[in-house]
Design a protein around this motif. Structure first.
Motif: not given
Length: 710
Positions: A374-386
Motif C-alpha cells: 500500500c503506502g510502501g508500494y506508493m513510495y517505491l513509485a517514480k512519483a506521487l501525484e496529489t
C-alpha cells in the motif's frame, strides 16, 4: 458456567484507599456498537484511561483489520493493542492472540469493529465483533449513540440482545454516548429497566473537546495528534471513578467461562524448526538466512500488524526500525519492509529526503529483497501525484505513478495466492502453500508505465481469477502491492492447523473440506482438491461452459473457484498491446504455461474444486508440464470440440478480441490429430452451443466419480 469466584486469587490494585481481590484470569469484555461512528473508540479510550486511574492494568485489543484505532488504545493502555479477527486469523489464531494479550493484565478491553454483526459478508459472522465474542466466550457491552434517542433505546437493545443470544453470547449492558444531561441518562436507564433489558452501565455526555481528528482512511493516528495526551486525560475524567468501579463490579459478578473453556486455554502456535535457511533459485527473497530486517516506521508508514513482527522474529529476523522521512541513511540490512500509511500526507517530506530515496533505489538495483504494501508500494513509485495536481518524485523503484484519488478506490478483505516465493523466508513457515489473507483500504491507484509480472492471484466477487501486485528489480527482488497481508494466516490456510479453518467460499474465501452438504448442514464440498481442465481450440466454448458450471455449483452451495485463462492473459500488456494467446505471452516473456500450471496447483491447495480452461491442443510440452506440476493433484480433463465451420463462425463473432480463425483451426486440427494423453479424459461436443446441457453432463460425471454428492 460458574457463578462463584475461583479459589486462586491474587492481590490487584483497586480504588484508592482499599485493596481489591481479582481473579488470576483477568476480566475481559467486548465493547460493540450497532454501527460505525457510534462512539466505540471514544468509550473504549475513556474506559481504558479511567480503569488505569483506578489502578488496574488494562490491555487492549481491536476487532477487525484496522491499523489506526489500535494506536489510540496502545497509548491509552500503555501496552501494544493487538487485532482480533476470525476471518484473518481463524478461531485458534484469535484465541492465541487473546491468551497472550491477557498475560499480566487485570482487565482486557476489546473494542469492536463497525456494527456488532458486521463482518466479511452479509451471510456470515466471520470477521465480526460478535464472532470474536462467541469464540472467546466473552460478554458484550453495547455502546449506543443516544443523541436524539429516548425510549426507543429499548427495542434497539432488545434486538441486539436477541442477536447475541442466538450465538450463545451475553449482552451484559449498555454504555450511552452523546447524552444531553442527567435527565436524559435517567430516561434511557428507565426505558431499559422497564423492559427488563440489560442495564445502562455508563454514560458519556456530549463534549466536543473529546472528539478525535480524522482523515480519508479513518482517525488520524495517535502519534500525529499533538494534543492526544490531554484528550486522553479529559476522556478519563469524563467517567466518574465510582461509576467505573461499579461497572467492573457488575461485570465481575457475571458468570465466568470455566477454566477449561477455549478462551482460557493455552493454545499458542508452535513454529517448529522455522529458522532453517530457506533457499530457492527463483527468488533472492529466500536466498538469505534471517538477519536484519529494516522496517520503515514513522508518521508516513504506520500501518502494521504486530503479529507479523512477532512471526518475523520467530523466523529469526532482527527488526530494525527507521524513518524514511527523517533518517539520512538506510540501515544495513538483509531485507527491507515498507508498510502502509500516509505517504500522500507526507509526500513533500519523503520527496525532500532525496538521500533516502536514492539509497532505497540503489539497494533495489543491487538485489536487496524488498517487500512493500500500500503506502510502501506508493513510495517505491517514480512519483506521487496529489489530488491538487502536485507531483513529488520518490524512490523510483517501480516504474509508475501513484495517483491519489478523491474517493475510495478499494476496501475489503482479500485472500491471495502468491505466484512467487513468499517474502522474508515465509515459505519455511508455510511449506504447504502460499495462500494468505489480508486487507485493502486505499484512495490511490498505481499507473504503471510498462508491463510487470504479477505478485499474486485472487478471485473477485464475480468468481473470476485476477492478478495484482508487481514483481520488479534486476532479479525480481522487489514485491509490491496494495495488500496489507496478515502473514500468520498462512498457518491455518495452508495446512499447519488442519482443525482450525476459517469459513468461506471459493479461492477468495477458502475453507476446510467437508464431506457433503448433508453432513455439514452448510456448504457442500467435494471430496478433495480437484482441477477440472476444460481444453479445446479457441472459441470452442470453454469459457461459457466454465461459467455455467461455476453458476451451477454456486446454486448448490458447493465450494469451487473459476480461473479464466483469457482473463489472466488480458491483464498482461506490453507497450499497450495485449496478449490474446498463451503462445504469444510465452514468446513475449510475459507469462508461461508453467506459471499457469503453478497457479492451478496453488488454487487446488486452498479450494476443493478448481475449474479452468486451457488450450492443450497438440502441445505435448504443455501437457507434460501440467502433469509434472500438478503431481498428485486430481485432474479431470474435459476435451471440447465442434465442427470447423461452427468454430469459424464463433471466432468471427467474437467481441472481446480480434478474430483469429486460422489460429483456431490450427488448434482444432492439432487436437483432432493428437488426442489428449491424459488418463480419464472426457470428450464432449459443443456443436449445439448448449453450455447448460454440457454442464449437467459434467455434474453427472463428477457424481459418478464420487467427487460430488449431487
Amino acid at each position: 458456567m460458574r457463578t462463584s469466584m475461583p479459589t486462586s486469587l491474587l492481590t490487584r490494585p483497586g480504588p484508592p484507599g482499599r485493596t481489591r481481590l481479582m481473579p488470576r484470569t483477568p476480566l475481559a469484555f467486548v465493547l460493540a456498537a450497532p454501527h460505525s461512528g457510534g462512539g466505540k473508540t471514544t468509550a473504549s479510550l475513556a474506559l481504558a484511561v479511567a480503569l488505569g486511574r483506578l489502578g488496574y492494568t488494562v490491555h487492549g485489543c481491536k476487532c477487525g483489520p484496522d491499523y489506526v484505532d489500535p494506536t489510540f488504545m496502545s497509548q491509552a493502555c500503555g501496552h501494544p493493542c493487538l487485532n482480533l479477527d476470525t476471518w484473518l486469523m481463524g478461531e485458534e489464531g484469535v484465541r492465541n492472540v487473546f491468551q497472550r494479550q491477557a498475560e499480566g493484565a487485570d482487565i482486557v478491553l476489546i473494542e469492536g469493529v463497525m456494527g456488532l454483526l458486521d463482518g466479511r459478508d452479509p451471510e456470515s459472522l466471520a470477521g465480526s465483533t460478535l464472532d470474536v465474542a462467541r469464540v472467546l466466550g466473552l460478554p458484550v457491552v453495547l455502546v449506543v449513540r443516544a443523541r436524539g434517542l429516548a425510549r426507543s433505546i429499548a427495542p434497539l437493545v432488545d434486538g441486539f440482545t436477541r442477536a447475541c443470544a442466538a450465538e450463545s453470547v451475553r449482552l451484559a449492558g449498555v454504555i450511552a454516548t452523546c447524552t444531553g444531561s442527567d435527565s436524559h441518562r435517567r430516561v434511557l436507564q428507565g426505558s431499559l429497566e422497564h423492559n427488563n433489558l440489560p442495564p445502562l452501565l455508563l454514560s458519556l455526555q456530549r463534549n466536543d473537546d473529546l472528539a478525535l481528528p480524522s482523515r480519508q482512511l479513518g482517525l488520524v493516528p495517535a502519534e500525529e495528534v499533538s494534543s492526544f495526551a490531554a484528550t486522553l486525560q479529559r476522556l478519563g475524567e469524563a467517567l466518574p471513578q465510582k461509576d467505573v468501579q461499579a461497572f467492573v463490579d457488575y461485570l465481575q459478578g457475571l458468570p465466568q467461562p470455566d477454566d477449561g473453556s477455549p478462551s482460557l486455554q493455552q493454545s499458542a502456535t508452535q513454529c517448529a524448526d522455522v529458522q532453517k535457511e530457506a533457499a530457492t533459485a527463483s527468488s533472492p527473497l529466500l536466498k538469505t538466512s534471517p538477519g536484519r530486517l529494516a522496517i520503515a516506521r514513522d508518521e508516513a508508514f504506520c500501518f502494521y500488524y504486530e503479529e507479523n513482527f512477532r512471526l518475523f522474529q520467530k523466523l529469526g529476523w532482527e527488526l530494525i526500525f527507521f524513518s524514511p522521512m527523517r533518517d539520512r541513511d538506510l540501515p544495513a540490512a538483509e531485507a527491507l519492509y515498507l508498510g502502509g500509511g500516509y505517504p500522500e500526507v507526507f509526500a513533500r517530506d519523503l520527496s525532500a529526503n532525496k538521500g533516502m530515496c536514492s539509497q532505497i533505489h540503489k539497494a533495489a538495483q543491487e538485489g536487496l529483497p524488498i517487500y512493500a504494501e500500500c503506502g510502501g508500494y506508493m513510495y517505491l513509485a517514480k512519483a506521487l501525484e496529489t489530488p491538487e495536481g502536485d507531483i513529488f518524485p520518490l524512490a523510483g523503484v517501480v516504474d509508475g505513478l501513484a495517483r491519489m484519488g478523491t474517493s475510495l478506490h478499494s476496501l475489503g478483505y482479500r485472500e491471495a495466492t502468491f505466484l512467487t516465493p513468499l517474502p522474508f523466508g515465509l515459505d519455511a513457515f508455510s511449506p504447504d502453500g502460499r495462500v494468505v489473507r489480508g486487507h485493502e483500504f486505499h484512495w490511490s491507484g498505481m499507473e504503471l508505465s510498462g508491463n510487470l509480472p504479477p505478485l499474486y492471484s485472487m478471485t473477485d466477487r464475480k468468481g473470476e481469477a485476477v492478478t495484482a501486485g508487481v514483481l520488479t528489480g534486476p532479479c525480481n527482488n522487489v514485491q509490491a502491492s496494495y495488500l496489507h497481508a496478515y502473514f500468520p494466516s498462512l498457518a491455518f490456510l495452508n495446512g499447519r492447523h488442519k482443525t482450525d479453518q476459517a469459513p468461506g467460499q471459493g479461492l477468495e474465501e477458502s475453507a476446510p473440506l467437508a464431506l457433503s452438504r448433508e453432513k455439514t448442514g452448510k456448504q457442500a464440498r467435494p471430496s478433495g482438491g480437484h482441477v477440472i481442465v476444460l481444453t479445446g481450440p479457441s472459441s470452442v466454448g470453454k469459457t461459457s461452459l466454465g461459467r455455467a458450471l461455476a453458476r451451477e455449483l454456486g446454486t448448490r452451495n458447493i465450494d469451487h473457484v473459476l480461473i479464466s485463462l483469457d482473463g489472466l492473459l488480458a491483464s498482461f500488456r506490453r507497450d499497450n498491446h495485449a496478449c490474446f494467446t498463451l503462445e504469444e505471452a510465452e514468446k513475449q516473456g510475459m507469462w508461461s504455461a508453467h506459471s499457469y500450471h503453478c497457479l492451478l496447483k496453488e488454487a487446488a491447495k486452498s479450494s476443493s474444486l478448481v475449474i479452468c480452461d486451457h488450450v492443450l491442443c497438440g502441445r505435448r510440452d504443455w501437457i507434460e508440464d501440467l502433469r509434472a506440476t500438478l503431481g498428485e493433484t486430481s485432474v479431470i480433463p474435459v476435451e471440447l470440440s465442434c465442427a470447423e465451420e461452427t468454430l469459424i463462425l464463433r471466432e468471427i463473432n467474437r467481441t472481446d478480441r480480434p478474430a483469429a480463425t486460422e489460429h483456431a483451426l490450427v488448434q482444432a486440427r492439432a487436437q483432432k490429430n493428437n488426442r489428449l494423453p491424459l488418463a480419464g479424459t472426457t470428450q464432449l461436443s459443443s456443436q449445439e452451443e448448449n453450455p447448460l446441457q454440457l454442464c449437467q453432463e459434467l455434474m453427472q460425471l463428477l457424481a459418478q466419480r464420487h467427487i460430488l454428492s449431487v
